[in-house]
Design an enzyme around this catalytic site. Structure first.
Site, PDB file in Angstrom:
ATOM      1  N   SER A  32     -12.002  -1.489   4.190  1.00 46.21           N
ATOM      2  CA  SER A  32     -11.085  -1.186   3.395  1.00 46.21           C
ATOM      3  C   SER A  32     -10.805  -1.877   1.962  1.00 46.21           C
ATOM      4  O   SER A  32     -11.658  -2.647   1.375  1.00 46.21           O
ATOM      5  CB  SER A  32      -9.642  -2.210   3.823  1.00 46.21           C
ATOM      6  N   CYS A  77      -5.907  -2.975  13.323  1.00 49.55           N
ATOM      7  CA  CYS A  77      -5.719  -1.604  13.717  1.00 49.55           C
ATOM      8  C   CYS A  77      -7.239  -0.766  12.940  1.00 49.55           C
ATOM      9  O   CYS A  77      -7.979   0.044  14.017  1.00 49.55           O
ATOM     10  CB  CYS A  77      -5.027  -0.272  13.072  1.00 49.55           C
ATOM     11  N   GLU A 120       0.114   5.682  10.484  1.00 48.47           N
ATOM     12  CA  GLU A 120      -1.432   5.478  10.606  1.00 48.47           C
ATOM     13  C   GLU A 120      -1.644   4.385  11.754  1.00 48.47           C
ATOM     14  O   GLU A 120      -0.428   3.254  11.567  1.00 48.47           O
ATOM     15  CB  GLU A 120      -1.085   3.819   9.459  1.00 48.47           C
ATOM     16  N   GLY A 161       1.659   1.108  12.561  1.00 48.67           N
ATOM     17  CA  GLY A 161       1.847   0.195  13.815  1.00 48.67           C
ATOM     18  C   GLY A 161       1.159   1.084  14.875  1.00 48.67           C
ATOM     19  O   GLY A 161      -0.021   1.390  14.872  1.00 48.67           O
ATOM     20  N   GLU A 203       9.486  -7.895  13.017  1.00 50.73           N
ATOM     21  CA  GLU A 203      11.133  -8.829  13.524  1.00 50.73           C
ATOM     22  C   GLU A 203      10.424 -10.545  13.383  1.00 50.73           C
ATOM     23  O   GLU A 203      10.901 -11.197  12.743  1.00 50.73           O
ATOM     24  CB  GLU A 203      11.493  -8.235  14.955  1.00 50.73           C
ATOM     25  N   ARG A 242       0.836  -1.337  -0.234  1.00 48.14           N
ATOM     26  CA  ARG A 242       0.690  -0.203   0.144  1.00 48.14           C
ATOM     27  C   ARG A 242       0.647   1.582   0.028  1.00 48.14           C
ATOM     28  O   ARG A 242       1.029   2.501  -0.766  1.00 48.14           O
ATOM     29  CB  ARG A 242      -1.017   0.033   1.682  1.00 48.14           C
TER      30      ARG A 242
HETATM   31  C1  SIN Z   1      -4.601  -2.322   9.552  1.00 46.17           C
HETATM   32  O1  SIN Z   1      -4.076  -3.236  11.204  1.00 46.17           O
HETATM   33  O2  SIN Z   1      -4.882  -1.202   9.802  1.00 46.17           O
HETATM   34  C2  SIN Z   1      -4.775  -2.994   8.856  1.00 46.17           C
HETATM   35  C3  SIN Z   1      -6.522  -3.108   7.629  1.00 46.17           C
HETATM   36  C4  SIN Z   1      -6.510  -2.773   6.650  1.00 46.17           C
HETATM   37  O3  SIN Z   1      -5.839  -2.287   6.394  1.00 46.17           O
HETATM   38  O4  SIN Z   1      -7.728  -3.406   6.100  1.00 46.17           O
END
Ligand code: SIN
Length: 502
Positions: A463, A304, A270, A248, A195, A177
Site C-alpha cells: 500500500s 483487508c 473497498e 469494510g 463505533e 485516504r
Molecule cells: C485495509 O485493511 O484495507 C487497509 C490496508 C491498507 O491500506 O494497506
C-alpha cells in the site's frame, strides 16, 4: 508509558495524554451533541477500560450534517485548486506536528502497537501530501472536433456531498485516504466512523478545524453500533448526497450498494479480501518469510489486504513452514500496544475474537495441523489470540474461503504454477495477491493471471499513497490513492461549443 488507570471511568476528556480527544460531533464547523442527547462509551480493546464517550447520533444528526455540507459545497468547489491544495497542506503540517498524539489515540482505541499506529499516521500524511499536490492536476481535455465549426471540451467537476463510512482497523488512514481525494476534487464530506474507533476521526476533525477549512466542508457524525445501519441508510437515501465511499466488510458493502440504487449514487467500495501468498520454488525463502510476517501479522492480521492463505510449492514446503514457525515464535510479542516490545495487539472486539476462534476450531476439528500457536493466548487476559500457523488445510474448512481478519496463517502445499494460480483465483474476492519468485518469465505471467486489483511481487506490503488501492469481484470497485483516487469524486462533463464558422 501510558498509564490507563488514569483514564478509567467515563470521563470524556480526563486523559491528559490525548490532546486531540473530542467527544462531540463536528458539524458545520461546530462541536455539537447528538440530537438524541445520548452518548456511548469507547473502550480500549486491550483491557476494556473506557477511553472516553462519543455521541450516539441518529439519522437526524446525519441529515443536519448533509444539509450544512450541501450549503458549503459551491463555495468549496469554486475555490481555486491551488487554494484547496494549500488547505490540504496546512492539514498535512498539523497531522505531522500532532503525529504522536494521533498515534496514541489510534493505539488506545484500536489496540495496534504504537509503532504501527505511528506508521499509520505517516501513511495518512502520505495521502494528504499526494492530494494536496494532485488538486492542481485534475485535468479536463480538449478533443479533436469532427468539423471546424465546433470545439469539444471535457470538464472534470466535483460530484457534491460525499458520505464516508470508515472502518476500525485503520481508523485514521482510511478516512484521510477518502477525504483528501474528495476535498482535492472539490467535494465536501460527511463521515461516519466505526463505533469502535470514533476518536481518530474526531481528532482529524479537530485538525481540520485548526487548519481553517471552511465550516461544513468536513463533518463527522459518530454513533454506536445500533445506529450504524440507520445512519448508513440515511446517507444512502439522501438525494443531497452524490456519492458514498465505504471501506469494510463485503456483507455491508452489498447492503449499501442496494441502498444507493434509489438515488443512483456514485459508489466506491473497498471490501474484504482473500489474499493468497504464493511461494514458488525459485523464491528467496528468507525474504518470503519476512514478507509474510508483514503481510499476515500487521495489525494482528486485521487488514483487508492481509494474506489469508499461504500457498507453498511442495519442493520448499517443509523448509518454508519451519522457517515461518521459527519467525512467528521468535519475532512476535503480544500485549498492550503501548509497550514498545509488543508488535501484536488484541483483536478489536468480542465478535471478531469469537469469529477467529471459530475459524481455527473448525479447521483443527477437520484435520488441520497446528504448526505454531493454535488458540487463545495462554497468559494474556482479554482478546489476545496466539499468532498461529496451520497446515493440512482442506477446501471444506472455513479458513479456506473466509476472510480471517486475525493472526492466523494457513499453509497449503501446491505442485504446479497452474494449480497455485487456480487456487488463488478460486474465490469471489479479488483485492490483493502476493507471490515470491525469481523466475523472470513466471513473474510477468503470474502477475497478469492473478484476479485481483493489486499484486505484490516479492513484496508483502504494497500500500502507498502513490498507488491505486482497490479490488475486483466482490472486493469492490473504485480506487483510492494515486491520480485514480479522484475519479470517484468527479463527473466528466462534455461541452460542445458550436457555431464557430470561420
Ligand atoms: C485495509 O485493511 O484495507 C487497509 C490496508 C491498507 O491500506 O494497506
Amino acid at each position: 508509558m501510558l498509564n490507563f488507570a488514569r483514564c478509567s471511568g467515563s470521563r470524556p476528556v480526563g486523559c491528559r495524554y490525548f490532546s486531540l480527544l473530542r467527544d462531540k460531533n463536528f458539524i458545520g464547523g461546530e462541536w455539537v451533541a447528538a440530537s438524541s442527547g445520548k452518548t456511548f462509551q469507547v473502550t480500549n480493546p486491550v483491557n476494556d477500560k473506557v477511553i472516553g464517550i462519543a455521541q450516539d447520533s441518529t439519522p437526524e444528526d446525519a441529515e443536519k450534517a448533509i444539509k450544512v455540507a450541501s450549503g458549503s459545497f459551491n463555495m468549496w468547489a469554486d475555490l481555486p485548486a491551488k487554494e484547496k491544495g494549500i488547505k490540504l497542506k496546512s492539514l498535512l503540517k498539523l497531522v505531522n506536528s500532532h503525529s504522536d498524539d494521533l498515534a496514541k489515540l489510534i493505539t488506545a482505541e484500536c489496540g495496534k502497537p504504537l509503532a504501527e499506529a505511528k506508521a499509520e499516521v505517516m501513511y495518512s500524511a502520505g495521502y494528504l501530501e499526494w492530494y494536496a499536490e494532485e488538486a492542481k492536476r485534475i485535468y479536463g481535455e480538449v478533443l479533436a472536433p469532427p468539423n471546424n465549426t465546433r470545439e469539444l471540451v471535457v470538464l472534470k467537476e466535483p460530484i457534491g456531498v460525499v458520505g464516508f463510512i470508515t472502518p476500525w482497523n485503520f481508523p485514521l488512514a482510511m478516512l484521510v485516504r477518502k477525504a483528501a481525494a474528495a476535498l482535492a476534487a472539490g467535494c465536501v464530506c460527511v463521515a461516519r466512523p466505526a463505533e469502535d474507533t470514533p476518536f481518530s476521526a474526531l481528532a482529524l476533525a479537530a485538525l481540520v478545524e485548526k487548519a481553517g477549512f471552511p465550516a461544513g466542508t468536513f463533518n463527522v457524525v459518530t454513533s454506536s453500533r445500533s445506529q450504524a445501519g440507520p445512519i448508513g441508510q440515511a446517507l444512502c437515501a439522501s438525494p443531497q448526497v452524490a456519492g458514498i465511499s465505504f471501506t469494510g466488510s463485503t456483507a455491508v458493502g452489498k447492503i449499501l450498494y442496494q441502498q444507493c440504487a434509489n438515488t443512483v449514487k456514485r459508489l466506491g467500495l473497498e471490501l474484504g479480501g482473500n489474499a493468497s501468498y504464493i511461494i514458488f520454488p525459485t523464491a528467496d525463502l528468507s525474504r518470503a518469510v519476512q514478507g509474510v510476517m508483514g503481510s499476515k501479522f500487521r495489525n494482528a492480521g486485521q487488514a483487508c489486504v492481509a494474506t489469508n492463505r499461504v500457498l507453498v510449492h511442495e519442493s520448499v514446503f517443509d523448509k518454508f513452514s519451519s522457517m515461518l514457525a521459527t519467525a512467528v515464535k521468535t519475532q512476535l510479542v503480544s500485549g498492550d500496544g503501548f509497550d514498545p516490545a509488543v508488535n501484536q495487539g488484541p483483536l478489536i472486539n468480542e465478535q471478531q475474537f469469537q469469529k477467529v476462534d471459530g475459524i481455527v476450531k473448525d479447521a483443527v476439528s477437520k484435520g488441520a495441523r497446528v504448526v505454531s500457536g493454535g488458540g487463545i493466548h495462554p497468559t494474556l487476559k482479554g482478546r489476545f489470540y496466539q499468532p498461529t500457523v496451520l497446515s493440512n488445510i482442506t477446501e471444506d474448512m472455513k479458513i479456506y474461503n473466509e476472510e480471517i481478519f486475525g493472526p492466523i496463517c494457513p499453509l497449503y502445499k501446491f505442485y504446479s504454477e497452474d494449480e497455485a494460480v487456480t487456487i488463488a483465483n478460486s474465490t469471489r474476492r479479488g483485492l490483493a495477491n502476493y507471490f515470491y519468485s525469481n523466475d523472470y518469465a513466471q513473474v510477468w505471467r503470474v502477475a497478469k493471471r492473478l484476479e485481483s486489483g493489486m499484486v505484490g511481487v516479492n513484496e508483502g506490503l504494497i500500500s502507498a499513497a502513490e498507488a491505486p488501492f482497490g479490488g475486483v469481484k466482490e472486493s469492490g470497485f473504485g480506487r483510492e490513492g494515486s491520480r485514480h483516487g479522484v475519479d470517484d469524486y468527479v463527473h466528466t462533463k462534455y461541452v460542445c461549443f458550436g457555431g464557430l464558422q470561420n
